[in-house]
Design a protein around this motif. Structure first.
Motif, PDB file in Angstrom:
ATOM      1  N   GLN A  46       0.742  -1.967   0.321  1.00  0.00           N
ATOM      2  CA  GLN A  46       0.198  -0.114   0.063  1.00  0.00           C
ATOM      3  C   GLN A  46       0.835   1.402  -0.025  1.00  0.00           C
ATOM      4  O   GLN A  46       2.464   1.324   0.336  1.00  0.00           O
ATOM      5  CB  GLN A  46      -0.390  -0.022   1.320  1.00  0.00           C
ATOM      6  N   ALA A  47       0.279   2.265  -0.820  1.00  0.00           N
ATOM      7  CA  ALA A  47       0.994   3.739  -0.778  1.00  0.00           C
ATOM      8  C   ALA A  47       0.105   4.480  -0.613  1.00  0.00           C
ATOM      9  O   ALA A  47      -1.090   4.439  -0.323  1.00  0.00           O
ATOM     10  CB  ALA A  47       1.352   4.107  -2.131  1.00  0.00           C
ATOM     11  N   SER A  48       0.203   5.110   0.238  1.00  0.00           N
ATOM     12  CA  SER A  48      -0.530   6.140   1.550  1.00  0.00           C
ATOM     13  C   SER A  48      -0.234   7.922   1.507  1.00  0.00           C
ATOM     14  O   SER A  48       1.149   8.142   1.780  1.00  0.00           O
ATOM     15  CB  SER A  48      -1.275   5.534   2.432  1.00  0.00           C
ATOM     16  N   THR A  49      -1.156   8.758   1.423  1.00  0.00           N
ATOM     17  CA  THR A  49      -0.715  10.056   2.012  1.00  0.00           C
ATOM     18  C   THR A  49      -1.324   9.919   3.021  1.00  0.00           C
ATOM     19  O   THR A  49      -1.735  11.116   4.164  1.00  0.00           O
ATOM     20  CB  THR A  49      -1.324  10.604   0.785  1.00  0.00           C
ATOM     21  N   LEU A  50      -1.202   8.878   4.514  1.00  0.00           N
ATOM     22  CA  LEU A  50      -1.682   9.609   5.332  1.00  0.00           C
ATOM     23  C   LEU A  50      -0.796  10.807   6.246  1.00  0.00           C
ATOM     24  O   LEU A  50      -2.000  10.711   7.179  1.00  0.00           O
ATOM     25  CB  LEU A  50      -1.483   8.250   6.544  1.00  0.00           C
ATOM     26  N   PHE A  51       0.068  10.877   6.013  1.00  0.00           N
ATOM     27  CA  PHE A  51       0.962  12.507   6.717  1.00  0.00           C
ATOM     28  C   PHE A  51       1.245  13.424   6.057  1.00  0.00           C
ATOM     29  O   PHE A  51       0.543  14.195   6.566  1.00  0.00           O
ATOM     30  CB  PHE A  51       2.256  12.263   6.900  1.00  0.00           C
TER      31      PHE A  51
END
Length: 89
Positions: A46-51
């Motif tokens: 998974q790639a996430s823009t969580l931050f």
């Protein structure tokens, strides 16, 4: 040469994006709305823009010569719901 794909969520939202990829090669580079990710290529990942919460409606995913759009298994928009607290005096 970069390949890419664009998604339109239809309705914009403030939050994060989470992308699930399959069959990426080790070291493959993916960019999601300008955020860069390097794949390990071992399993689904998974790639996430969580931050980086921000407003999303359109999501553009590009990658290096190893990237193909069929690697994308799922794209999720995670909306942040504001919490309103009422103060009573």
């Amino acid at each position: 040469l970069k390949q890419g794909i664009a998604y339109d969520f239809g309705e914009g939202f403030y939050g994060y994006i989470r992308l699930t990829l399959r069959d990426a090669t080790p070291g493959e580079h993916i960019t999601v709305n300008g955020a860069s990710f390097t794949c390990h290529g071992t399993t689904d990942e998974q790639a996430s823009t969580l931050f980086v919460p921000r407003y999303y409606r359109w999501v553009v995913i590009t990658g290096d010569e190893n990237f193909t759009p069929d690697q994308i298994q799922q794209l999720e928009g995670l909306r942040i719901t504001p919490s309103f607290h009422h103060i009573f005096y």
